[in-house]
Enzyme design. Structure first.
Site, PDB file in Angstrom:
ATOM      1  N   TYR A   3       0.821  -1.211   0.000  1.00 56.43           N
ATOM      2  CA  TYR A   3       0.000   0.000   0.000  1.00 56.43           C
ATOM      3  C   TYR A   3       0.856   1.262   0.000  1.00 56.43           C
ATOM      4  CZ  TYR A   3      -4.294  -2.602   0.696  1.00 56.43           C
ATOM      5  OH  TYR A   3      -5.367  -3.440   0.512  1.00 56.43           O
ATOM      6  N   THR A  55       6.145  -4.119   8.497  1.00 52.48           N
ATOM      7  CA  THR A  55       6.761  -4.170   9.828  1.00 52.48           C
ATOM      8  C   THR A  55       5.647  -4.376  10.856  1.00 52.48           C
ATOM      9  OG1 THR A  55       6.602  -1.757   9.841  1.00 52.48           O
ATOM     10  CG2 THR A  55       8.751  -2.684   9.325  1.00 52.48           C
ATOM     11  N   PRO A  56       5.065  -5.583  10.894  1.00 48.21           N
ATOM     12  CA  PRO A  56       3.922  -5.811  11.793  1.00 48.21           C
ATOM     13  C   PRO A  56       4.338  -5.740  13.266  1.00 48.21           C
ATOM     14  CG  PRO A  56       4.669  -7.884  10.801  1.00 48.21           C
ATOM     15  CD  PRO A  56       5.470  -6.785  10.171  1.00 48.21           C
ATOM     16  N   CYS A  80      -1.415   1.666  10.506  1.00 48.81           N
ATOM     17  CA  CYS A  80      -0.424   2.530  11.154  1.00 48.81           C
ATOM     18  C   CYS A  80      -0.727   2.942  12.585  1.00 48.81           C
ATOM     19  CB  CYS A  80      -0.233   3.794  10.318  1.00 48.81           C
ATOM     20  SG  CYS A  80       0.771   3.511   8.872  1.00 48.81           S
ATOM     21  N   PHE A  81      -1.942   3.423  12.836  1.00 49.08           N
ATOM     22  CA  PHE A  81      -2.177   4.093  14.116  1.00 49.08           C
ATOM     23  C   PHE A  81      -1.848   3.201  15.312  1.00 49.08           C
ATOM     24  CE2 PHE A  81      -5.343   7.580  12.628  1.00 49.08           C
ATOM     25  CZ  PHE A  81      -4.289   8.227  12.028  1.00 49.08           C
TER      26      PHE A  81
HETATM   27  C1  UDX Z   1      -2.790   7.248   8.692  1.00 47.52           C
HETATM   28  C2  UDX Z   1      -2.245   8.685   8.666  1.00 47.52           C
HETATM   29  O1  UDX Z   1      -3.334   9.588   8.434  1.00 47.52           O
HETATM   30  C3  UDX Z   1      -1.175   8.821   7.591  1.00 47.52           C
HETATM   31  O2  UDX Z   1      -0.617  10.134   7.612  1.00 47.52           O
HETATM   32  C4  UDX Z   1      -0.082   7.793   7.844  1.00 47.52           C
HETATM   33  O3  UDX Z   1       0.881   7.831   6.826  1.00 47.52           O
HETATM   34  C5  UDX Z   1      -0.686   6.386   7.913  1.00 47.52           C
HETATM   35  O4  UDX Z   1      -1.728   6.343   8.886  1.00 47.52           O
HETATM   36  P1  UDX Z   1      -4.518   5.850   7.244  1.00 47.52           P
HETATM   37  O5  UDX Z   1      -4.425   4.843   8.340  1.00 47.52           O
HETATM   38  O6  UDX Z   1      -4.359   5.375   5.836  1.00 47.52           O
HETATM   39  O7  UDX Z   1      -3.428   7.005   7.448  1.00 47.52           O
HETATM   40  O8  UDX Z   1      -5.952   6.571   7.311  1.00 47.52           O
HETATM   41  P2  UDX Z   1      -6.592   7.750   8.194  1.00 47.52           P
HETATM   42  O9  UDX Z   1      -7.392   8.604   7.292  1.00 47.52           O
HETATM   43  O10 UDX Z   1      -5.605   8.420   9.045  1.00 47.52           O
HETATM   44  O11 UDX Z   1      -7.642   6.959   9.112  1.00 47.52           O
HETATM   45  C6  UDX Z   1      -7.237   6.039  10.113  1.00 47.52           C
HETATM   46  C7  UDX Z   1      -8.453   5.561  10.889  1.00 47.52           C
HETATM   47  O12 UDX Z   1      -8.990   6.598  11.691  1.00 47.52           O
HETATM   48  C8  UDX Z   1      -9.595   5.072  10.008  1.00 47.52           C
HETATM   49  O13 UDX Z   1     -10.168   3.909  10.567  1.00 47.52           O
HETATM   50  C9  UDX Z   1     -10.574   6.234  10.039  1.00 47.52           C
HETATM   51  O14 UDX Z   1     -11.894   5.828   9.809  1.00 47.52           O
HETATM   52  C10 UDX Z   1     -10.377   6.710  11.464  1.00 47.52           C
HETATM   53  N1  UDX Z   1     -10.754   8.120  11.667  1.00 47.52           N
HETATM   54  C11 UDX Z   1     -10.080   9.114  11.011  1.00 47.52           C
HETATM   55  C12 UDX Z   1     -11.767   8.436  12.561  1.00 47.52           C
HETATM   56  O15 UDX Z   1     -12.378   7.550  13.168  1.00 47.52           O
HETATM   57  N2  UDX Z   1     -12.083   9.757  12.771  1.00 47.52           N
HETATM   58  C13 UDX Z   1     -11.428  10.772  12.129  1.00 47.52           C
HETATM   59  O16 UDX Z   1     -11.765  11.944  12.391  1.00 47.52           O
HETATM   60  C14 UDX Z   1     -10.399  10.442  11.221  1.00 47.52           C
HETATM   61  P1  ADP Z   2       2.627  -1.405   3.574  1.00 52.23           P
HETATM   62  O1  ADP Z   2       1.227  -1.030   3.940  1.00 52.23           O
HETATM   63  O2  ADP Z   2       3.644  -0.893   4.580  1.00 52.23           O
HETATM   64  O3  ADP Z   2       2.993  -1.038   2.179  1.00 52.23           O
HETATM   65  P2  ADP Z   2       2.239  -4.201   2.779  1.00 52.23           P
HETATM   66  O4  ADP Z   2       2.078  -5.386   3.669  1.00 52.23           O
HETATM   67  O5  ADP Z   2       1.070  -3.749   1.958  1.00 52.23           O
HETATM   68  O6  ADP Z   2       2.751  -3.001   3.727  1.00 52.23           O
HETATM   69  O7  ADP Z   2       3.467  -4.417   1.776  1.00 52.23           O
HETATM   70  C1  ADP Z   2       4.725  -4.893   2.144  1.00 52.23           C
HETATM   71  C2  ADP Z   2       5.254  -5.796   1.019  1.00 52.23           C
HETATM   72  O8  ADP Z   2       6.638  -6.124   1.314  1.00 52.23           O
HETATM   73  C3  ADP Z   2       4.536  -7.140   0.861  1.00 52.23           C
HETATM   74  O9  ADP Z   2       3.996  -7.226  -0.435  1.00 52.23           O
HETATM   75  C4  ADP Z   2       5.638  -8.204   1.094  1.00 52.23           C
HETATM   76  O10 ADP Z   2       5.519  -9.317   0.228  1.00 52.23           O
HETATM   77  C5  ADP Z   2       6.907  -7.414   0.771  1.00 52.23           C
HETATM   78  N1  ADP Z   2       8.134  -7.968   1.363  1.00 52.23           N
HETATM   79  C6  ADP Z   2       8.356  -8.348   2.638  1.00 52.23           C
HETATM   80  N2  ADP Z   2       9.628  -8.793   2.807  1.00 52.23           N
HETATM   81  C7  ADP Z   2      10.238  -8.686   1.600  1.00 52.23           C
HETATM   82  C8  ADP Z   2      11.557  -8.972   1.108  1.00 52.23           C
HETATM   83  N3  ADP Z   2      12.514  -9.450   1.902  1.00 52.23           N
HETATM   84  N4  ADP Z   2      11.823  -8.751  -0.212  1.00 52.23           N
HETATM   85  C9  ADP Z   2      10.852  -8.252  -1.030  1.00 52.23           C
HETATM   86  N5  ADP Z   2       9.603  -7.960  -0.625  1.00 52.23           N
HETATM   87  C10 ADP Z   2       9.284  -8.169   0.665  1.00 52.23           C
END
Ligand code: UDX
Ligand code: ADP
Length: 465
Positions: A21, A98-99, A282-283
């Site tokens: 993503y 990076t889980p 992320c959060f």
């Molecule tokens: C977030 C950060 O916004 C982004 O800058 C960072 O790089 C990755 O993490 P993302 O997780 O893709 O992005 O979406 P975001 O729009 O931040 O929403 C996160 C969660 O918060 C969603 O579940 C959203 O529905 C929820 N949310 C957001 C609320 O419940 N209320 C709000 O006012 C805003």
């Molecule tokens: P993000 O939301 O951070 O982009 P994703 O899980 O969507 O995370 O994507 C991470 C990608 O990294 C996965 O498609 C996974 O297959 C790939 N990946 C993990 N380890 C390696 C590696 N050693 N070499 C190449 N790709 C990798």
């Protein structure tokens, strides 16, 4: 890789390891804005790479299809040739997952860095010229040092530069965020070589981002800023969600409170939407990372302060499911509950940490029968998230919202997809068991109209009926 592909018109080669993503959309944007740079996106996952090379991209993101179609095969390439691409690249972005660790030391808090480490080892093994390595994945502070140590353990004697360049895009608006970012942040070592590497990366972004929006810092500030930015955003949501519970009890309306406080320019209107709980990749991960880091550095009070943001979010998700249970006469056993939306927010097919997962699990625990509709999330993904088989009799996968709602006792709005606003609620009402309930976890719908139709409505943060 044939040698002619490294020669002009390309004057720089970028390789991105990880086609997810973050890596996919970010590299598509760089390729589209910089025709003179060749961008190779590589991943070990063959299925994912095949999808990037097909008409059906592996991730749904508005505007992404067009950008990929415009650059793919010209200066944007997707492949599983990890080693060849590293070898040929000047700049290597690390964008692997990076889980949160699920076991051992730091379980459920610290980040699992095994994919980052494996990439660093591959670079050390393959590279035979100095590279600029850019951390794009969300990582704990001081990961650059780990990467550097692994690279230096190689006996080739090459001096690579590690930079931190965290991604701030939000899913669903990734292409707009990448095309017109609030800021680009680049951290590097404060040595002449480090500063030169920073400048090289700055010159890539400067192709479309105004220089004054490109911030440069030392490595640790950049790494920490990513965690802190997400912690502050998550904290705002937990804060308003805590107030949503108070609104329900007191007769205040959380949307009115949010508007009132958000018009104070010191507070600002964004990220004040009360909800069934925040999700996304992320959060939670970043706040937990921050909590772990504070504990590690002997700051338990700071750790406890930030941990509360996560606890409030967990509580909000369970509180919603419990509200459904209590309203439906304390039992949902055998009752059909329609779930509208499974993604963690609208305009994405991503379900990581989606509140819907937790709400559905709570309902299944109470032996409800659930029917799920989401416009973009696949049945396979939902099964994986709920830990069920495709033929589990308790869960039905609907092709439309009305199909999910038919014969249901309640309809739960868990993702704010635009299409839910314009459903034919009269027909839906007719098809449901009475009293027909709507639980709006996103304050999305027109509640006055729904009540006119005959629905009973509960909405997060609105006075209880
Ligand atoms: C977030 C950060 O916004 C982004 O800058 C960072 O790089 C990755 O993490 P993302 O997780 O893709 O992005 O979406 P975001 O729009 O931040 O929403 C996160 C969660 O918060 C969603 O579940 C959203 O529905 C929820 N949310 C957001 C609320 O419940 N209320 C709000 O006012 C805003
Ligand atoms: P993000 O939301 O951070 O982009 P994703 O899980 O969507 O995370 O994507 C991470 C990608 O990294 C996965 O498609 C996974 O297959 C790939 N990946 C993990 N380890 C390696 C590696 N050693 N070499 C190449 N790709 C990798």
């Amino acid at each position: 890789m044939p040698p002619e592909e490294t020669s002009p018109p390309f004057n720089l080669r970028i390789c991105c390891i990880g086609a997810g993503y973050v890596g996919g959309p970010t590299m598509a944007m760089i390729a589209s804005k910089c025709p003179h740079i060749r961008v190779d996106v590589v991943d070990l996952n063959e299925k994912r790479i095949a999808a990037w090379n097909s008409a059906e991209l592996p991730i749904y993101e508005p505007g992404l299809d067009e950008v990929v179609a415009g650059a793919r095969g010209k200066n944007l390439f997707f492949s599983t040739e990890v080693k060849d691409s590293i070898h040929a690249a000047d700049i290597i972005f690390v964008s692997v997952n990076t889980p949160t660790k699920t076991f051992g030391v730091g379980a459920h808090k610290a980040a699992d860095l095994r994919f980052v480490e494996s990439v660093a080892r591959t670079i050390a093994e393959v590279a035979d010229s100095p590279k600029i390595i850019v951390e794009k994945s969300t990582i704990p502070v001081r990961t650059a040092a780990t990467i550097q140590t692994i690279l230096e353990s190689s006996e080739k004697g090459l001096k690579h530069q590690v930079l931190s360049n965290p991604e701030f895009l939000a899913e669903g608006t990734a292409m707009a965020d990448l095309g017109d970012p609030d800021r680009i942040l680049i951290g590097g070592e404060q040595t002449p070589e480090g500063l030169a590497a920073v400048e090289k990366l700055v010159s890539v972004y400067a192709n479309w981002v105004p220089r004054e929006r490109i911030l440069t810092t030392n490595l640790w500030s950049s790494e920490l800023s990513k965690l802190v930015a997400n912690a502050f955003l998550a904290q705002r949501i937990s804060s308003i969600n805590s107030i949503s519970a108070l609104c329900e009890q007191t007769g205040a309306d959380v949307d009115e409170v949010a508007r009132a406080i958000g018009s104070d320019s010191r507070i600002g209107p964004k990220f004040l939407k009360a909800s069934v709980g925040f999700g996304g990749s992320c959060f939670q991960k970043d706040v937990l990372n921050l909590v772990y880091l504070c504990g590690h550095f002997g700051l338990p009070e700071v750790a406890a302060y930030w941990e509360q943001v996560i606890q409030m979010n967990d509580w909000q998700k369970h509180r919603f499911a419990e509200r459904v249970l209590r309203t439906l006469f304390n039992t949902v056993t055998g009752k059909r509950i329609a779930i509208l939306g499974f993604a963690f927010k609208k305009d994405t097919n991503d379900t990581r940490e989606s509140a819907a997962i937790y709400v559905c699990r709570d309902l299944l625990e109470e032996r409800a029968s659930i029917s799920i509709y989401d416009p973009k999330v696949s049945k396979e993904q939902i099964c994986q998230d709920l830990g069920i088989g495709p033929d589990d009799p308790r869960v039905e996968f609907a092709d439309s919202a009305s199909q999910a709602a038919a014969d249901a006792h309640a309809l739960l709005v868990l993702t704010e997809w635009d299409e839910f606003r314009s459903l034919d609620f009269e027909a839906i009402f007719q098809s449901m068991v009475k009293p027909a309930w709507i639980f709006d976890g996103r304050s999305l719908l027109d509640h006055a109209r729904l009540r006119e139709i005959g629905f009973k409505v509960y909405s997060i943060g609105k006075p209880l009926p």
